[in-house]
Design a protein around this motif. Structure first.
Motif, PDB file in Angstrom:
ATOM      1  N   ARG A 159      -0.125  -2.035   5.013  1.00  0.00           N
ATOM      2  CA  ARG A 159      -1.182  -1.012   5.101  1.00  0.00           C
ATOM      3  C   ARG A 159      -0.581   0.383   5.224  1.00  0.00           C
ATOM      4  N   ARG A 160       0.469   0.488   6.023  1.00  0.00           N
ATOM      5  CA  ARG A 160       1.123   1.790   6.189  1.00  0.00           C
ATOM      6  C   ARG A 160       1.700   2.276   4.861  1.00  0.00           C
ATOM      7  N   LEU A 161       2.383   1.384   4.160  1.00  0.00           N
ATOM      8  CA  LEU A 161       2.997   1.772   2.889  1.00  0.00           C
ATOM      9  C   LEU A 161       1.956   2.142   1.832  1.00  0.00           C
ATOM     10  N   VAL A 162       0.898   1.365   1.727  1.00  0.00           N
ATOM     11  CA  VAL A 162      -0.133   1.638   0.718  1.00  0.00           C
ATOM     12  C   VAL A 162      -0.829   2.964   0.998  1.00  0.00           C
TER      13      VAL A 162
ATOM     14  N   THR B 118      -0.462   6.304  -1.289  1.00  0.00           N
ATOM     15  CA  THR B 118      -1.656   6.901  -1.897  1.00  0.00           C
ATOM     16  C   THR B 118      -1.757   8.384  -1.550  1.00  0.00           C
ATOM     17  N   CYS B 119      -1.561   8.702  -0.283  1.00  0.00           N
ATOM     18  CA  CYS B 119      -1.652  10.099   0.155  1.00  0.00           C
ATOM     19  C   CYS B 119      -0.566  10.953  -0.493  1.00  0.00           C
ATOM     20  N   ARG B 120       0.650  10.456  -0.477  1.00  0.00           N
ATOM     21  CA  ARG B 120       1.761  11.247  -1.028  1.00  0.00           C
ATOM     22  C   ARG B 120       1.672  11.363  -2.548  1.00  0.00           C
ATOM     23  N   ARG B 121       1.216  10.305  -3.209  1.00  0.00           N
ATOM     24  CA  ARG B 121       1.089  10.364  -4.668  1.00  0.00           C
ATOM     25  C   ARG B 121       0.069  11.421  -5.066  1.00  0.00           C
ATOM     26  N   ALA B 122      -1.031  11.473  -4.355  1.00  0.00           N
ATOM     27  CA  ALA B 122      -2.075  12.453  -4.664  1.00  0.00           C
ATOM     28  C   ALA B 122      -1.579  13.884  -4.464  1.00  0.00           C
ATOM     29  N   GLN B 123      -0.578  14.030  -3.621  1.00  0.00           N
ATOM     30  CA  GLN B 123      -0.030  15.360  -3.343  1.00  0.00           C
ATOM     31  C   GLN B 123       1.272  15.626  -4.108  1.00  0.00           C
ATOM     32  N   GLY B 124       1.687  14.680  -4.950  1.00  0.00           N
ATOM     33  CA  GLY B 124       2.926  14.836  -5.700  1.00  0.00           C
ATOM     34  C   GLY B 124       4.161  14.729  -4.823  1.00  0.00           C
ATOM     35  N   ARG B 125       4.091  13.918  -3.757  1.00  0.00           N
ATOM     36  CA  ARG B 125       5.181  13.848  -2.787  1.00  0.00           C
ATOM     37  C   ARG B 125       5.767  12.442  -2.633  1.00  0.00           C
ATOM     38  N   VAL B 126       5.675  11.608  -3.654  1.00  0.00           N
ATOM     39  CA  VAL B 126       6.186  10.234  -3.569  1.00  0.00           C
ATOM     40  C   VAL B 126       7.676  10.181  -3.230  1.00  0.00           C
ATOM     41  N   PRO B 127       8.506  11.079  -3.758  1.00  0.00           N
ATOM     42  CA  PRO B 127       9.935  10.979  -3.425  1.00  0.00           C
ATOM     43  C   PRO B 127      10.228  10.950  -1.917  1.00  0.00           C
ATOM     44  N   GLU B 128       9.335  11.491  -1.114  1.00  0.00           N
ATOM     45  CA  GLU B 128       9.539  11.492   0.340  1.00  0.00           C
ATOM     46  C   GLU B 128       9.562  10.082   0.921  1.00  0.00           C
ATOM     47  N   ILE B 129       8.909   9.123   0.268  1.00  0.00           N
ATOM     48  CA  ILE B 129       8.833   7.768   0.818  1.00  0.00           C
ATOM     49  C   ILE B 129       9.521   6.740  -0.083  1.00  0.00           C
ATOM     50  N   LEU B 130      10.283   7.213  -1.027  1.00  0.00           N
ATOM     51  CA  LEU B 130      10.943   6.309  -1.968  1.00  0.00           C
ATOM     52  C   LEU B 130      11.839   5.297  -1.258  1.00  0.00           C
ATOM     53  N   ASP B 131      12.592   5.727  -0.255  1.00  0.00           N
ATOM     54  CA  ASP B 131      13.464   4.795   0.478  1.00  0.00           C
ATOM     55  C   ASP B 131      12.649   3.695   1.160  1.00  0.00           C
ATOM     56  N   ASP B 132      11.527   4.063   1.775  1.00  0.00           N
ATOM     57  CA  ASP B 132      10.666   3.062   2.423  1.00  0.00           C
ATOM     58  C   ASP B 132      10.125   2.055   1.411  1.00  0.00           C
ATOM     59  N   LEU B 133       9.722   2.549   0.246  1.00  0.00           N
ATOM     60  CA  LEU B 133       9.169   1.666  -0.783  1.00  0.00           C
ATOM     61  C   LEU B 133      10.214   0.703  -1.336  1.00  0.00           C
ATOM     62  N   THR B 134      11.410   1.213  -1.609  1.00  0.00           N
ATOM     63  CA  THR B 134      12.441   0.326  -2.152  1.00  0.00           C
ATOM     64  C   THR B 134      12.914  -0.678  -1.103  1.00  0.00           C
ATOM     65  N   THR B 135      12.960  -0.276   0.146  1.00  0.00           N
ATOM     66  CA  THR B 135      13.320  -1.207   1.211  1.00  0.00           C
ATOM     67  C   THR B 135      12.284  -2.323   1.310  1.00  0.00           C
ATOM     68  N   ALA B 136      11.012  -1.952   1.251  1.00  0.00           N
ATOM     69  CA  ALA B 136       9.945  -2.956   1.315  1.00  0.00           C
ATOM     70  C   ALA B 136       9.987  -3.871   0.092  1.00  0.00           C
ATOM     71  N   ALA B 137      10.300  -3.325  -1.063  1.00  0.00           N
ATOM     72  CA  ALA B 137      10.356  -4.135  -2.281  1.00  0.00           C
ATOM     73  C   ALA B 137      11.502  -5.142  -2.227  1.00  0.00           C
ATOM     74  N   ASP B 138      12.573  -4.791  -1.537  1.00  0.00           N
ATOM     75  CA  ASP B 138      13.724  -5.688  -1.423  1.00  0.00           C
ATOM     76  C   ASP B 138      13.555  -6.741  -0.332  1.00  0.00           C
ATOM     77  N   ALA B 139      12.571  -6.559   0.533  1.00  0.00           N
ATOM     78  CA  ALA B 139      12.367  -7.495   1.645  1.00  0.00           C
ATOM     79  C   ALA B 139      11.852  -8.833   1.107  1.00  0.00           C
ATOM     80  N   PRO B 140      12.178  -9.924   1.798  1.00  0.00           N
ATOM     81  CA  PRO B 140      11.652 -11.223   1.364  1.00  0.00           C
ATOM     82  C   PRO B 140      10.130 -11.237   1.428  1.00  0.00           C
ATOM     83  N   ARG B 141       9.517 -11.908   0.477  1.00  0.00           N
ATOM     84  CA  ARG B 141       8.056 -12.021   0.478  1.00  0.00           C
ATOM     85  C   ARG B 141       7.637 -13.054   1.503  1.00  0.00           C
ATOM     86  N   PRO B 142       6.504 -12.823   2.157  1.00  0.00           N
ATOM     87  CA  PRO B 142       6.026 -13.828   3.109  1.00  0.00           C
ATOM     88  C   PRO B 142       5.591 -15.098   2.384  1.00  0.00           C
TER      89      PRO B 142
END
Length: 124
Positions: free
Chosen positions: A81-84, A88-112
């Motif tokens: 929920r936090r990531l989504v 969404t907020c950062r994308r709407a503001q053109g600020r996705v690069p600020e959370i890129l590390d968080d997104l890639t870390t989450a993508a690399d995590a094992p799926r439940p």
């Protein structure tokens, strides 16, 4: 809790007027009879409404204050929920690069594990 489930149907149908009405009722119920389960759902809905309205600061403030609620987890993990919302907020503001590390870390995590291997919605 039934009102919360009704809200998800109303949101999928795009009936925001009824969704807002049910959210107001849930907020009233929360004030009258505080319960952690209801609070989680109300805070998630308030964050969603702020996001739908483009009130990015409000959405991120709600997320910061209530993002780790005990009953706010999902099948996809507690951080979903936090990531989504943040994305969404950062994308709407053109600020996705600020959370890129968080997104890639989450993508690399094992799926439940799937809740049920017979679920028609589960895709390995």
């Amino acid at each position: 809790m039934a009102r919360v489930f009704l809200m998800s149907c109303l949101l999928r149908d795009g009936d925001l007027t009824s969704w807002d009405r049910e959210l107001a009722r849930c907020e009233t119920l929360l004030k009258a009879a505080p319960r952690p389960e209801l609070e989680s759902m109300v805070r998630i809905a308030q964050t969603a409404r702020a996001t739908l309205d483009g009130r990015w600061d409000d959405a991120e403030e709600l997320l910061a204050e209530y993002g780790d609620l005990r009953f706010g987890a999902t099948l996809w993990g507690r951080s979903f929920r936090r990531l989504v919302t943040t994305y969404t907020c950062r994308r709407a503001q053109g600020r996705v690069p600020e959370i890129l590390d968080d997104l890639t870390t989450a993508a690399d995590a094992p799926r439940p594990d799937p809740p049920c291997d017979r679920s028609p919605y589960w895709r390995p």
